[in-house]
Design an enzyme around this catalytic site. Structure first.
Site, PDB file in Angstrom:
ATOM      1  N   THR A   1      13.315   2.352   3.590  1.00  7.20           N
ATOM      2  CA  THR A   1      13.017   3.435   2.648  1.00  7.20           C
ATOM      3  C   THR A   1      13.008   4.794   3.340  1.00  7.20           C
ATOM      4  OG1 THR A   1      11.186   4.349   1.346  1.00  7.20           O
ATOM      5  CG2 THR A   1      10.577   2.852   3.066  1.00  7.20           C
ATOM      6  N   ASP A   2      13.254   5.834   2.574  1.00  3.29           N
ATOM      7  CA  ASP A   2      13.165   7.197   3.142  1.00  3.29           C
ATOM      8  C   ASP A   2      11.706   7.599   3.397  1.00  3.29           C
ATOM      9  OD1 ASP A   2      12.320   7.519   0.495  1.00  3.29           O
ATOM     10  OD2 ASP A   2      13.608   9.255   0.080  1.00  3.29           O
ATOM     11  N   GLU A   3      10.751   6.808   2.860  1.00  2.00           N
ATOM     12  CA  GLU A   3       9.338   7.188   3.008  1.00  2.00           C
ATOM     13  C   GLU A   3       8.877   7.110   4.465  1.00  2.00           C
ATOM     14  OE1 GLU A   3       6.808   5.695  -0.143  1.00  2.00           O
ATOM     15  OE2 GLU A   3       8.493   5.585  -1.510  1.00  2.00           O
TER      16      GLU A   3
ATOM     17  N   TYR B   1       2.138   1.506   3.003  1.00  2.00           N
ATOM     18  CA  TYR B   1       3.487   0.986   2.711  1.00  2.00           C
ATOM     19  C   TYR B   1       4.510   1.563   3.677  1.00  2.00           C
ATOM     20  CZ  TYR B   1       8.124   0.829   0.543  1.00  2.00           C
ATOM     21  OH  TYR B   1       9.474   0.673   0.327  1.00  2.00           O
TER      22      TYR B   1
ATOM     23  N   LYS C   1       6.773  -0.229   6.677  1.00  2.00           N
ATOM     24  CA  LYS C   1       8.248  -0.212   6.707  1.00  2.00           C
ATOM     25  C   LYS C   1       8.740   0.454   7.999  1.00  2.00           C
ATOM     26  CE  LYS C   1      10.817  -1.425   3.935  1.00  2.00           C
ATOM     27  NZ  LYS C   1      11.441  -2.752   3.644  1.00  2.00           N
TER      28      LYS C   1
HETATM   29  P1  NAD Z   1      10.306  -5.476  -5.328  1.00  2.00           P
HETATM   30  O1  NAD Z   1       8.846  -5.349  -5.104  1.00  2.00           O
HETATM   31  O2  NAD Z   1      10.862  -5.308  -6.700  1.00  2.00           O
HETATM   32  O3  NAD Z   1      10.820  -6.908  -4.820  1.00  2.00           O
HETATM   33  C1  NAD Z   1      10.382  -7.472  -3.609  1.00  2.00           C
HETATM   34  C2  NAD Z   1      10.784  -8.941  -3.606  1.00  2.00           C
HETATM   35  O4  NAD Z   1      10.345  -9.501  -2.351  1.00  2.00           O
HETATM   36  C3  NAD Z   1      10.125  -9.758  -4.718  1.00  2.00           C
HETATM   37  O5  NAD Z   1      11.070 -10.590  -5.326  1.00  2.00           O
HETATM   38  C4  NAD Z   1       9.071 -10.574  -3.990  1.00  2.00           C
HETATM   39  O6  NAD Z   1       8.808 -11.832  -4.598  1.00  2.00           O
HETATM   40  C5  NAD Z   1       9.704 -10.735  -2.606  1.00  2.00           C
HETATM   41  N1  NAD Z   1       8.696 -10.984  -1.579  1.00  2.00           N
HETATM   42  C6  NAD Z   1       7.551 -10.262  -1.364  1.00  2.00           C
HETATM   43  N2  NAD Z   1       6.850 -10.820  -0.357  1.00  2.00           N
HETATM   44  C7  NAD Z   1       7.570 -11.872   0.090  1.00  2.00           C
HETATM   45  C8  NAD Z   1       7.377 -12.830   1.109  1.00  2.00           C
HETATM   46  N3  NAD Z   1       6.268 -12.809   1.871  1.00  2.00           N
HETATM   47  N4  NAD Z   1       8.322 -13.776   1.307  1.00  2.00           N
HETATM   48  C9  NAD Z   1       9.433 -13.813   0.533  1.00  2.00           C
HETATM   49  N5  NAD Z   1       9.664 -12.948  -0.468  1.00  2.00           N
HETATM   50  C10 NAD Z   1       8.747 -11.984  -0.685  1.00  2.00           C
HETATM   51  O7  NAD Z   1      10.971  -4.471  -4.305  1.00  2.00           O
HETATM   52  P2  NAD Z   1      12.259  -3.535  -4.474  1.00  2.00           P
HETATM   53  O8  NAD Z   1      11.857  -2.273  -5.117  1.00  2.00           O
HETATM   54  O9  NAD Z   1      13.379  -4.334  -5.026  1.00  2.00           O
HETATM   55  O10 NAD Z   1      12.544  -3.196  -2.933  1.00  2.00           O
HETATM   56  C11 NAD Z   1      13.356  -4.079  -2.148  1.00  2.00           C
HETATM   57  C12 NAD Z   1      13.471  -3.515  -0.742  1.00  2.00           C
HETATM   58  O11 NAD Z   1      14.042  -2.221  -0.791  1.00  2.00           O
HETATM   59  C13 NAD Z   1      12.122  -3.377  -0.036  1.00  2.00           C
HETATM   60  O12 NAD Z   1      12.299  -3.723   1.314  1.00  2.00           O
HETATM   61  C14 NAD Z   1      11.788  -1.894  -0.180  1.00  2.00           C
HETATM   62  O13 NAD Z   1      11.005  -1.447   0.883  1.00  2.00           O
HETATM   63  C15 NAD Z   1      13.181  -1.294  -0.153  1.00  2.00           C
HETATM   64  N6  NAD Z   1      13.338  -0.007  -0.864  1.00  2.00           N
HETATM   65  C16 NAD Z   1      12.911   0.110  -2.166  1.00  2.00           C
HETATM   66  C17 NAD Z   1      13.117   1.327  -2.838  1.00  2.00           C
HETATM   67  C18 NAD Z   1      12.713   1.487  -4.286  1.00  2.00           C
HETATM   68  O14 NAD Z   1      12.823   2.598  -4.825  1.00  2.00           O
HETATM   69  N7  NAD Z   1      12.267   0.452  -4.983  1.00  2.00           N
HETATM   70  C19 NAD Z   1      13.738   2.400  -2.178  1.00  2.00           C
HETATM   71  C20 NAD Z   1      14.139   2.238  -0.850  1.00  2.00           C
HETATM   72  C21 NAD Z   1      13.952   1.011  -0.213  1.00  2.00           C
HETATM   73  P1  TYD Z   2       6.525   5.411  -7.562  1.00  2.00           P
HETATM   74  O1  TYD Z   2       7.473   4.982  -8.627  1.00  2.00           O
HETATM   75  O2  TYD Z   2       5.290   4.608  -7.329  1.00  2.00           O
HETATM   76  O3  TYD Z   2       7.386   5.508  -6.208  1.00  2.00           O
HETATM   77  P2  TYD Z   2       6.974   6.133  -4.754  1.00  2.00           P
HETATM   78  O4  TYD Z   2       5.518   6.359  -4.720  1.00  2.00           O
HETATM   79  O5  TYD Z   2       7.394   5.041  -3.818  1.00  2.00           O
HETATM   80  O6  TYD Z   2       7.778   7.376  -4.615  1.00  2.00           O
HETATM   81  O7  TYD Z   2       6.072   6.898  -7.843  1.00  2.00           O
HETATM   82  C1  TYD Z   2       7.029   7.932  -7.996  1.00  2.00           C
HETATM   83  C2  TYD Z   2       6.273   9.240  -8.149  1.00  2.00           C
HETATM   84  O8  TYD Z   2       5.564   9.232  -9.397  1.00  2.00           O
HETATM   85  C3  TYD Z   2       5.214   9.463  -7.092  1.00  2.00           C
HETATM   86  O9  TYD Z   2       5.161  10.857  -6.803  1.00  2.00           O
HETATM   87  C4  TYD Z   2       3.928   9.018  -7.750  1.00  2.00           C
HETATM   88  C5  TYD Z   2       4.152   9.375  -9.211  1.00  2.00           C
HETATM   89  N1  TYD Z   2       3.521   8.484 -10.210  1.00  2.00           N
HETATM   90  C6  TYD Z   2       2.833   9.050 -11.301  1.00  2.00           C
HETATM   91  O10 TYD Z   2       2.697  10.290 -11.411  1.00  2.00           O
HETATM   92  N2  TYD Z   2       2.312   8.202 -12.236  1.00  2.00           N
HETATM   93  C7  TYD Z   2       2.436   6.851 -12.136  1.00  2.00           C
HETATM   94  O11 TYD Z   2       1.911   6.133 -13.025  1.00  2.00           O
HETATM   95  C8  TYD Z   2       3.148   6.297 -11.032  1.00  2.00           C
HETATM   96  C9  TYD Z   2       3.302   4.811 -10.885  1.00  2.00           C
HETATM   97  C10 TYD Z   2       3.684   7.162 -10.102  1.00  2.00           C
END
Ligand code: NAD
Ligand code: TYD
Length: 349
Positions: A130-132, A155, A159
């Site tokens: 993630t970019d975070e 989080y 990461k």
């Molecule tokens: P998500 O929470 O939707 O899915 C995570 C999946 O991992 C789930 O299916 C869960 O069951 C599985 N999982 C969790 N713990 C586990 C374990 N101990 N063993 C096996 N499986 C396990 O997450 P997402 O949003 O799809 O993100 C996927 C990846 O991409 C993550 O690594 C996250 O850090 C990264 N990422 C997400 C975003 C975003 O905006 N969602 C952006 C950048 C990077």
């Molecule tokens: P989120 O979707 O949780 O992603 P991330 O925190 O990983 O960027 O949140 C996106 C942005 O929205 C973040 O600035 C937090 C804000 N937010 C709200 O204002 N209300 C909400 O209910 C949630 C879940 C997030």
């Protein structure tokens, strides 16, 4: 036939990556390893679950011995590692799960790859991040691949730690790794704890839309299929030991995003323009809330020819249409413990 392990394939982004690989590469066997936490849902993959080149394995990456057994059994040619605890708010209330899954789980996979592969020719361990990890930006500037890590939430710290370990396994043991760091994703199958699906769900049900603080935090949004496309390119053409930043050049203040979403949804729901604006509810800010994320994705654009395919308004409209058409999916994922989570987060906030 090559066998590829995709971890976390039942989650949001993972399910899009699994679907893409199963459909596009019939000559690959795709093994989706997922322990099915609250965020993992096999309904995300109903349309491809019977394909001959797809197999699901329910397993927990925190079990190191099990990871080795599974690596031995399948002799994977490559790994695309997405399994993680992914929600910042949950990492604030229960950080340990993030340490176990995101750090220990990643090291278990690295150890299994290193031990079972022995020879690394034609192998690849691709870690999705993630970019975070780069921390928080002020009003200007972007995250580049060489921006110093400065994670600020449990989080992002977990990461960042896993990214460092993945790189350390390359430098120390020569494991062929590649990493990408992506901005905020949105689209179908995202669990309604993240801002966009949570707001869609609440607007539809005439419930308050919680906006943290003043709604002035900024995120750079990317349609999930554009991320899956980038992952496909990096898996096949990315250079070993390199990092690629992926982002939409699409920055939105949270409150502006919610206004756009309400505009789209009021039309789709046949409500009068602005009818749902009254649902906007400012709530207590997130602890340590990062102000702004913005990715410079010049490297992947130049090196691999990737670019985002959708304008935000178009992607958001597609996303809203998907959630409105998939009420059963939403009902299923919001049954069980969801209401308790929601009450803990928002009602008691
Ligand atoms: P998500 O929470 O939707 O899915 C995570 C999946 O991992 C789930 O299916 C869960 O069951 C599985 N999982 C969790 N713990 C586990 C374990 N101990 N063993 C096996 N499986 C396990 O997450 P997402 O949003 O799809 O993100 C996927 C990846 O991409 C993550 O690594 C996250 O850090 C990264 N990422 C997400 C975003 C975003 O905006 N969602 C952006 C950048 C990077
Ligand atoms: P989120 O979707 O949780 O992603 P991330 O925190 O990983 O960027 O949140 C996106 C942005 O929205 C973040 O600035 C937090 C804000 N937010 C709200 O204002 N209300 C909400 O209910 C949630 C879940 C997030």
């Amino acid at each position: 036939m090559k066998t590829i392990l995709i971890t976390g394939g039942a989650g949001f982004i993972g399910s899009h990556v699994v679907r893409r690989f199963v459909k596009k590469y019939p000559n690959y066997k795709i093994v989706n390893l997922d322990t099915l936490t609250y965020a993992g849902n096999l309904a995300n993959l109903r349309d491809i679950e019977k394909e001959p080149n797809y197999e699901f394995v329910k397993a927990d990456i925190t079990d190191g011995e099990l990871m080795k057994t599974i690596f031995n059994k399948y002799c994977f040619d490559g790994v695309i590692h997405l399994a993680a605890e992914s929600h910042v708010d949950r990492s604030i209330s229960s950080p340990m799960e993030f340490i176990f899954t995101n750090i220990v789980g990643t090291v278990n996979l690295l150890n299994a790859a290193r031990e079972i592969w022995k020879e690394f020719t034609d192998k690849r361990f691709y870690h999705i991040s993630t970019d975070e990890v780069y921390g928080s930006l002020g009003a200007t500037g972007f995250f580049y691949e060489d921006t110093a890590y400065d994670p600020r939430s449990p989080y992002s710290a977990s990461k960042a730690s896993s990214d460092h370990l993945v790189r350390a396994y390359h430098h120390t043991y020569g494991l062929p790794i590649v990493i990408s760091n992506c901005s905020n994703n949105y689209g179908p199958f995202q669990f309604p704890e993240k801002l966009i699906p949570l707001a869609i769900h609440n607007i539809k049900n005439n419930k308050p839309v919680p906006v943290y603080g003043k709604g002035e935090n900024i995120r750079d949004w990317l349609f999930v299929e554009d991320h899956a496309n980038a992952i496909d390119l990096i898996y096949h053409e990315g250079r070993i030991a390199e990092t690629y930043n992926i982002g939409g050049h699409n920055e939105w203040k949270n409150i502006d995003l919610i206004h756009l979403l309400i505009e789209i949804m009021d039309k789709k729901l046949n409500r009068s323009a602005g009818a749902s604006l009254s649902l906007i509810t400012y709530v207590k800010d997130r602890a340590g809330h990062d102000l702004r994320y913005a990715i410079d994705s010049g490297k992947i654009q130049e090196a691999l020819g990737w670019k985002p395919s959708l304008q935000f308004a178009e992607g958001l409209e597609k996303t809203v249409e998907w959630y409105l058409a998939n009420e059963e999916w939403m009902n299923n994922v919001t049954s069980g413990d969801y209401q308790k989570y929601y009450d803990d987060q928002y009602v008691k906030r």
